[in-house]
Design a protein around this motif. Structure first.
Motif, PDB file in Angstrom:
ATOM      1  N   MET A 753       8.560  -5.727  18.896  1.00  0.00           N
ATOM      2  CA  MET A 753       7.265  -5.130  18.618  1.00  0.00           C
ATOM      3  C   MET A 753       7.190  -4.675  17.165  1.00  0.00           C
ATOM      4  O   MET A 753       8.196  -4.322  16.548  1.00  0.00           O
ATOM      5  CB  MET A 753       6.991  -3.956  19.554  1.00  0.00           C
ATOM      6  CG  MET A 753       6.964  -4.360  21.034  1.00  0.00           C
ATOM      7  SD  MET A 753       5.964  -5.830  21.356  1.00  0.00           S
ATOM      8  CE  MET A 753       4.367  -5.301  20.783  1.00  0.00           C
ATOM      9  N   VAL A 754       5.994  -4.709  16.635  1.00  0.00           N
ATOM     10  CA  VAL A 754       5.745  -4.298  15.250  1.00  0.00           C
ATOM     11  C   VAL A 754       4.705  -3.193  15.276  1.00  0.00           C
ATOM     12  O   VAL A 754       3.652  -3.331  15.906  1.00  0.00           O
ATOM     13  CB  VAL A 754       5.239  -5.484  14.403  1.00  0.00           C
ATOM     14  CG1 VAL A 754       4.898  -5.018  12.999  1.00  0.00           C
ATOM     15  CG2 VAL A 754       6.276  -6.598  14.374  1.00  0.00           C
ATOM     16  N   ASN A 755       5.006  -2.088  14.635  1.00  0.00           N
ATOM     17  CA  ASN A 755       4.059  -0.973  14.539  1.00  0.00           C
ATOM     18  C   ASN A 755       4.277  -0.309  13.188  1.00  0.00           C
ATOM     19  O   ASN A 755       5.176   0.515  13.020  1.00  0.00           O
ATOM     20  CB  ASN A 755       4.272   0.012  15.688  1.00  0.00           C
ATOM     21  CG  ASN A 755       3.168   1.048  15.762  1.00  0.00           C
ATOM     22  OD1 ASN A 755       2.331   1.146  14.860  1.00  0.00           O
ATOM     23  ND2 ASN A 755       3.149   1.840  16.818  1.00  0.00           N
ATOM     24  N   LEU A 756       3.465  -0.705  12.236  1.00  0.00           N
ATOM     25  CA  LEU A 756       3.645  -0.252  10.858  1.00  0.00           C
ATOM     26  C   LEU A 756       2.416   0.488  10.369  1.00  0.00           C
ATOM     27  O   LEU A 756       1.315   0.304  10.889  1.00  0.00           O
ATOM     28  CB  LEU A 756       3.918  -1.448   9.937  1.00  0.00           C
ATOM     29  CG  LEU A 756       5.063  -2.383  10.338  1.00  0.00           C
ATOM     30  CD1 LEU A 756       5.084  -3.595   9.427  1.00  0.00           C
ATOM     31  CD2 LEU A 756       6.397  -1.660  10.289  1.00  0.00           C
ATOM     32  N   LYS A 757       2.625   1.308   9.353  1.00  0.00           N
ATOM     33  CA  LYS A 757       1.529   2.046   8.729  1.00  0.00           C
ATOM     34  C   LYS A 757       1.630   1.907   7.224  1.00  0.00           C
ATOM     35  O   LYS A 757       2.716   1.672   6.674  1.00  0.00           O
ATOM     36  CB  LYS A 757       1.560   3.519   9.137  1.00  0.00           C
ATOM     37  CG  LYS A 757       1.305   3.746  10.615  1.00  0.00           C
ATOM     38  CD  LYS A 757       1.209   5.214  10.952  1.00  0.00           C
ATOM     39  CE  LYS A 757       0.970   5.434  12.441  1.00  0.00           C
ATOM     40  NZ  LYS A 757      -0.333   4.895  12.878  1.00  0.00           N
ATOM     41  N   GLY A 758       0.500   2.042   6.571  1.00  0.00           N
ATOM     42  CA  GLY A 758       0.511   1.935   5.128  1.00  0.00           C
ATOM     43  C   GLY A 758      -0.871   2.121   4.537  1.00  0.00           C
ATOM     44  O   GLY A 758      -1.793   2.603   5.208  1.00  0.00           O
ATOM     45  N   GLU A 759      -1.002   1.719   3.297  1.00  0.00           N
ATOM     46  CA  GLU A 759      -2.272   1.867   2.580  1.00  0.00           C
ATOM     47  C   GLU A 759      -2.568   0.591   1.801  1.00  0.00           C
ATOM     48  O   GLU A 759      -1.670  -0.033   1.242  1.00  0.00           O
ATOM     49  CB  GLU A 759      -2.215   3.050   1.597  1.00  0.00           C
ATOM     50  CG  GLU A 759      -2.191   4.410   2.244  1.00  0.00           C
ATOM     51  CD  GLU A 759      -2.201   5.536   1.213  1.00  0.00           C
ATOM     52  OE1 GLU A 759      -2.098   5.221   0.007  1.00  0.00           O
ATOM     53  OE2 GLU A 759      -2.318   6.705   1.605  1.00  0.00           O
ATOM     54  N   LEU A 760      -3.844   0.236   1.776  1.00  0.00           N
ATOM     55  CA  LEU A 760      -4.332  -0.850   0.945  1.00  0.00           C
ATOM     56  C   LEU A 760      -5.381  -0.283   0.001  1.00  0.00           C
ATOM     57  O   LEU A 760      -6.181   0.570   0.392  1.00  0.00           O
ATOM     58  CB  LEU A 760      -4.932  -1.970   1.794  1.00  0.00           C
ATOM     59  CG  LEU A 760      -3.983  -2.691   2.760  1.00  0.00           C
ATOM     60  CD1 LEU A 760      -4.746  -3.713   3.582  1.00  0.00           C
ATOM     61  CD2 LEU A 760      -2.830  -3.361   2.007  1.00  0.00           C
ATOM     62  N   HIS A 761      -5.395  -0.759  -1.225  1.00  0.00           N
ATOM     63  CA  HIS A 761      -6.308  -0.237  -2.233  1.00  0.00           C
ATOM     64  C   HIS A 761      -7.104  -1.382  -2.852  1.00  0.00           C
ATOM     65  O   HIS A 761      -6.606  -2.499  -3.008  1.00  0.00           O
ATOM     66  CB  HIS A 761      -5.544   0.493  -3.348  1.00  0.00           C
ATOM     67  CG  HIS A 761      -4.612   1.559  -2.850  1.00  0.00           C
ATOM     68  ND1 HIS A 761      -5.016   2.858  -2.656  1.00  0.00           N
ATOM     69  CD2 HIS A 761      -3.302   1.505  -2.481  1.00  0.00           C
ATOM     70  CE1 HIS A 761      -3.998   3.566  -2.202  1.00  0.00           C
ATOM     71  NE2 HIS A 761      -2.943   2.766  -2.086  1.00  0.00           N
ATOM     72  N   ILE A 762      -8.325  -1.079  -3.203  1.00  0.00           N
ATOM     73  CA  ILE A 762      -9.129  -2.027  -3.959  1.00  0.00           C
ATOM     74  C   ILE A 762      -9.265  -1.497  -5.380  1.00  0.00           C
ATOM     75  O   ILE A 762      -9.669  -0.347  -5.598  1.00  0.00           O
ATOM     76  CB  ILE A 762     -10.510  -2.252  -3.298  1.00  0.00           C
ATOM     77  CG1 ILE A 762     -11.329  -3.264  -4.116  1.00  0.00           C
ATOM     78  CG2 ILE A 762     -11.282  -0.956  -3.104  1.00  0.00           C
ATOM     79  CD1 ILE A 762     -12.576  -3.734  -3.413  1.00  0.00           C
TER      80      ILE A 762
END
Length: 1219
Positions: A753-762
């Motif tokens: 299983m994959v359960n990741l968190k993070g941030e994406l920016h424009i």
């Protein structure tokens, strides 16, 4: 052929032909009745953003892709069976007057695709599509009617040699003759009435080496023979052949029986909807089983681009060999499990071409213009493109072909060819062109077309870097013999033979999705159903291929009739499959034919000009789980449903339709999948509102991603925009997407299983590019609405949503376990309360034979209730009771119901807690211990009690503290706020009565009204429409994230639980906050110097989404205990997503927080006599960046604003003092 008239519909119908496709009329009408009467469930998964035809929103029973000899047959048979069908065609609808009549017009209708150049030239939907790759050339047609628009219309029965090929499906033989007869009837094939000049010449030259094909017929209307079948209905404007020889450029006189004149004409009459200028990109299985109405959703999504799609239960791919393979390859990289044989078995039908020019014989193989008709009799004209065919004993077929007037002859005379015999052949083209320009009669010429049997071992592949297909032709062992035959004819006729520079020059493409018995050999079964690789013969329900792609070997002659007969065979099983799916074999009911609606032919390109959506691209970069990720998104914001958007929509907080839409595109996340993750279902709302946080605006993205491996993932992200300090952080919030990335489970125990968190920016540049890429009639309105929503969020700060949805007070209280309230007089004479919950006798049997669990003492934070939550289905009190713990809840002197006007936190630790523990142990065995659970200020108080020597650690079985320890570390801005003299000014305003009424309905003196007004004015990260919540958060700051708690607990806490707030302990609390650890009321370090008194198991819990107290509090407390008492169990947990008090009152606290507390108690009881080193835990992914309080972006207030606010309070304090 025998034709019968249906007794029910009173008309001649091709679906009632005895020797043709004998579909039972009753079943055809049965399915029609069910569909038209609305008994069948046929709703899409959601509102269809692709607009145009009626029924798009509900989807279709079947969607046919392509309109050639495959798709037209399938659409016709489905429509005539009463099935709701839509045909999608990449090209446009061509009328007779639209076909090119000169070279300039023809070149404008050609698209060249050259792999060596890496790009294509010409319109994407051009009539002629030329594909060149290395030493191969393949030509296809694009338009409503497919290849039938511009081919010679030669209809030859399938040779026995082809049908005896081992690759040929044996299942086709059972009804092959019937299928060919049905195809011949619908195409109205006719014999050539006249032997034209080039046919006469070929007859003389053939000799003994070639045998003339006597069965040659054409799908051209010569208007000489009677119609082959009485049922055949033709368009009123159908003309007759003028023998002009321009067939290969499209018949300008409407005499060709292309599929738009028969199959498609009948399909539209039967109710089929046709959409032209509409290219299908890929198909995916519908990820949802039900639609938004709760009904069964369609099985397939047919994507026209990355944001537009239609829904259907059946999808029939008939886009030609290259088109069908391209769609399946694109579907495969989006997770559709297909055979590894996809693209293999490709055949060019042994096709080659040559141009014979400079002949003296009267070939008459140049096309004629209309102006020449009056001077040339019919029998002396060039005739149709191909009017004779000869078969060689060497194994191939050769045909003379008339070249249309629009074709650029020079290309055939040295540009794409080489001449034989060698010499000055390259000058022939120029000389002939000059003759033609000056009106001098050109030399005679004709095209020689040859077909044979190649090895059918070519291959079609998909280039992921260019996103295009490529092909390699099959081996052709007969090529030398064909060249030799061309040269012999040239020697007999004279002139120059121009041979193609390409090893393979084909207009008859076959295979690539070969029919076979299982997926190890081919892509489809004999019925055209696409194999699923789960098992050898399993298929994807509702997915068919119905065109030349199915044919697994060369035919050796013109394959048009073979392809049509194959499609008739596939359509039989297809219609039966639809009937079995929807009605069942026993279902029979009838309708009147007059109730059926006519179909339509629409151009999606023309519809697109009037669409009111807005489209733009967005590129975001960042890290998910610490790994780099790039999101390339294509957003389509739709205003089609704006008629449903009214004032009521505003009241309930629904955003404008133009701010909601769908998302396509892909993610580059190589750490998870090597290939791109394609979005197959994406939604976005740029102004989403949560009723619990009506002042905040969310830009919510939800993407379902598919990988070529078959795995699926969900990426969900939000841009959280809070009106904090008038948008001081607005830019960062509106360009930062907080994401979670999860893998969709497949019920496989071995699956990781994959359960990741993070941030994406424009970035700023990417945002400018998005604005530049914006398209649509409403793009100005879209930008205006978006700016309007941002202005409302940050500047006007007006709440959104329906605020009347809270539960009335009389409905708040649920049934709650009975308890007893004990009044306890402390050592200093103050009376406190302690509420006791005993274990029910009915539940005591569960604990018989076991040691009774120790009782638990719960200590609240500053005034607020965190453990007893009567409005919620569960809380910590009930969780402890379920585990067999007798539970006690301390109501200390800071409790709203028995609050003191003058006290410190030290008083609670010195008097209240010892008195409560004494009471508990007095009512139980003296040797028993007590578990203690404390929150915030309660945690400070219990540490003061133990480390001050007021309570012995030997009486404590375990200690669990949430957001507190002997240390108390706040965010930087909160620490700065505490350092300022705000609390002394507040106490000066309050005067002697330090109890502040919180309820809005409670009468208060002017000084307290002033203090409440100031509290409302202080900025906080989350604002609330509840006045009591605004006052409380103005004093303390936000103590919980609103989206973590329910509306009922929010209402109960603010309207019932906290009527007043005792503020006497604030000066002491300020000293603790400024020091960062527990001190006495005078600010002296009287407690940390006694670590020996803390010999007990501890658990420190912090919220990972920092609001007030940072996780550094639990970190330092845990390290302190491990350093001084390593023999006890010491644990630390940081629970992601929680703030301060929502650790205990949150909706998910029972699942994410309570288990840690209960586990710690259980282990402490089991290990109280063991010496064991502690163990540190973390329940969040990522770094300890939370310790800096980055979620609140600086805490409550900026330093500049605080200084200004301090001066304002000083002035108010002086005014109050004077008054």
């Amino acid at each position: 052929m025998v034709v019968v008239s249906c007794e029910v519909c009173y008309r001649h119908s091709s679906s009632c032909i005895v020797v043709g496709l004998a579909f039972p009329c009753s079943l055809r009408l049965a399915i029609s009745s069910s569909i038209i009467s609305g008994k069948m469930e046929k709703d899409g998964i959601k509102e269809c953003y692709f607009g145009g035809g009626e029924g798009d929103e509900d989807g279709y029973d079947a969607i046919v892709v392509g309109s050639g000899y495959g798709g037209s047959v399938a659409a016709c048979r489905l429509a005539m069976a009463g099935i709701k069908v839509c045909l999608l065609e990449k090209g446009r609808k061509w009328e007779a007057q639209d076909f090119p009549t000169n070279t300039l017009k023809l070149l404008s209708r050609v698209r060249f695709e050259n792999k060596s150049l890496g790009f294509g030239v010409g319109p994407n939907n051009a009539l002629f599509q030329i594909h060149t790759e290395h030493d191969s050339l393949a030509a296809t047609a694009c338009g409503l009617g497919g290849g039938s628009l511009v081919n010679a219309g030669v209809m030859l029965p399938t040779p026995v040699r082809a049908r005896r090929n081992p690759k040929w499906p044996k299942e086709w033989e059972s009804d092959w003759k019937a299928c060919e007869a049905s195809a011949s009837s619908m195409l109205n094939i006719q014999s050539v009435p006249v032997k034209f000049s080039n046919a006469k010449i070929m007859e003389k030259l053939a000799g003994d080496d070639f045998n003339e094909t006597s069965s040659l017929k054409l799908s051209i209307n010569f208007d000489v023979e009677e119609q082959a079948a009485a049922h055949y209905k033709k368009p009123k404007d159908l003309g007759s052949c003028m023998a002009c020889g321009n067939c290969l450029a499209g018949c300008p006189y409407n005499a060709k029986n292309s599929t738009d004149k028969n199959y498609l004409f009948s399909a539209v009459k039967a109710g089929c909807t046709i959409k032209t200028d509409c290219q299908v990109q890929y198909v995916v299985k519908n990820p949802n089983n039900t639609n938004i109405q709760g009904k069964r959703a369609r099985r397939w999504l047919v994507f026209l681009n990355e944001t537009d799609y239609l829904t259907s239960d059946f999808v029939i791919l008939s886009a030609g060999v290259f088109g069908t393979a391209d769609i399946l390859f694109r579907s495969q990289i989006r997770g559709l499990k297909l055979s590894g044989r996809l693209g293999e078995g490709f055949s060019c039908n042994g096709n080659n071409a040559a141009y014979l020019a400079g002949c003296t014989a009267p070939l008459g193989a140049y096309g004629l213009g209309k102006k020449h008709f009056s001077s040339i009799p019919f029998q002396e004209r060039p005739g149709p493109a191909i009017s004779s065919s000869y078969t060689s004993s060497l194994g191939f077929t050769i045909q003379s072909t008339v070249l249309p007037t629009a074709y650029p002859y020079l290309i055939f005379k040295g540009v794409s060819t080489y001449g034989w015999p060698t010499g000055f052949w390259f000058l022939h083209g120029l000389i002939d062109k000059l003759k033609h320009s000056f009106g001098i009669k050109s030399s005679q010429a004709m095209v020689l077309n040859v077909m044979g049997y190649d090895e059918s071992d070519g291959k079609i592949t998909f280039e992921k870097n260019t996103d295009k297909i490529s092909f390699s032709p099959p081996n052709d062992p007969l090529l030398p013999r064909k060249i030799n035959a061309f040269q012999k004819l040239t020697n007999k006729l004279g002139g120059i033979l121009f041979m193609s520079r390409y090893r393979s020059t084909s207009v008859h493409l076959l295979g690539g999705c070969n029919a076979s018995s299982d997926h190890f050999v081919g892509v489809c079964n004999s019925n055209g159903q696409v194999f699923n690789t789960k098992s050898p013969s399993s298929v994807h329900s509702g997915l068919y291929v119905c065109d030349a792609s199915l044919i697994p070997c060369s035919i050796g002659v013109n394959p048009c009739l073979t392809v049509t007969a194959t499609s008739e065979h596939v359509s039989r099983g297809l219609v039966q499959d639809v009937i079995n799916t929807y009605v069942g074999l026993e279902g029979k009911c009838f309708i009147d034919e007059k109730d059926k609606k006519l179909g339509s032919i629409l151009s999606w390109k023309l519809e697109g000009r009037s669409r009111c959506d807005v489209r733009f691209k967005e590129v975001m970069r960042g890290h998910i789980g610490g790994m780099p990720c790039v999101a390339h998104l294509k957003l389509k914001m739709n205003a089609k449903t704006s008629k449903d958007f009214d004032q009521k929509s505003l009241i309930v907080g629904k955003s404008h339709p133009l701010l909601r839409g769908i998302v396509g595109g892909y993610l580059e996340f190589n750490a998870v999948e090597r290939d791109k993750l394609h979005i197959i279902d994406g939604e976005v709302d740029l102004c989403e509102v949560d009723i619990r946080t009506p002042y905040a605006q969310f830009m919510h993205y939800r993407l379902l991603l598919a990988a070529s491996s078959g795995s699926r993932y969900i990426l969900e992200g939000k841009k959280v925009m809070n009106p904090f300090l008038l948008g001081l952080y607005g830019w960062k919030e509106s360009t930062t997407l907080q994401v979670t990335f999860k893998k969709v489970k497949k019920n496989s125990p071995s699956e990781e299983m994959v359960n990741l968190k993070g941030e994406l920016h424009i970035s700023t540049i990417a945002l400018l590019r998005s604005l530049i890429s914006m398209e649509g009639n409403n793009k100005v309105k879209f930008v205006w609405l978006l700016l309007q929503s941002v202005f409302r969020t940050y500047i006007l700060q007006k709440p959104r949503g329906n605020f009347m949805g809270f539960t009335p007070l009389e409905l708040l209280d649920r049934s709650y376990p009975c308890s007893t309230l004990h009044e306890i007089r402390t050592e200093d004479g103050f009376v406190i309360g302690c509420r006791q919950w005993k274990i029910k006798k009915a539940d005591s049997w569960r604990f018989e034979g076991e040691k009774n669990p120790y009782p638990v003492l719960l200590i609240n934070g500053y005034s607020t209730e965190s453990y007893r939550l009567p409005t919620e289905p569960t809380d910590l009190v009930r969780a402890l009771l379920d585990k067999g713990h007798e539970t006690w809840l301390l109501q200390a002197r800071l409790h709203p119901l028995n609050s003191s006007n003058s006290f410190t936190i030290e008083d609670i630790g010195r008097f209240d807690i010892p008195a409560a523990i004494d009471k508990i142990l007095k009512l139980n065995e003296k040797s028993m211990k007590v578990h203690v659970v404390a929150h915030c200020v309660g945690g400070l108080a219990i540490h003061i009690a133990i480390m001050g020597g007021h309570v012995s650690a030997t009486r404590i079985a375990s200690l669990s503290c949430t957001n507190s320890s002997m240390f108390f570390k706040l965010t930087r801005s909160s620490t700065f706020k505490m350092w300022l003299p705000l609390i002394p000014i507040t106490m000066m305003i309050l005067g002697k009565n330090t109890i502040l009424p919180i309820l809005k309905t409670t009468k208060a003196y002017s000084n307290k009204k002033l203090l409440k007004s100031i509290a409302r004015f202080i900025p906080r990260y989350e604002r609330c429409i509840c006045d009591e919540c605004e006052v409380f958060s103005g004093i303390f700051g936000n103590t919980f994230w609103h989206d973590n708690i329910t509306s009922t607990i929010h209402l109960w806490m603010n309207k019932k639980s906290l009527p007043r707030l005792p503020m006497a302990a604030f000066p002491h609390l300020r000293k603790i906050c400024n020091k960062g650890f527990i001190v006495d009321s005078k600010g002296n370090n009287s407690y940390l110097i006694h670590p020996e008194r803390m010999g007990l198991p501890t658990l420190y819990i912090s919220g990972g989404r920092t609001l007030l107290v940072t996780p550094k509090t639990s970190f330092l407390g845990n390290k302190y205990m491990k350093l001084h008492h390593p023999s006890f169990r010491h644990e630390r947990v940081v629970v992601e997503g929680f703030g301060h008090s929502d650790l205990l009152i949150g909706e998910e606290s029972c699942n994410k927080v309570f288990p840690h507390i209960l586990s710690h108690m259980g282990l402490a009881e089991k290990e109280e006599n063991l010496e064991e080193y502690g163990k540190e835990k973390k329940c969040f992914d990522g770094n300890d960046g939370f310790e800096d309080g980055k979620w609140v972006l600086g805490g409550w207030v900026s330093p500049l604003f605080t200084v200004w606010f301090l001066l304002f309070l000083l002035a108010l304090g002086v005014m109050v003092k004077r008054s």
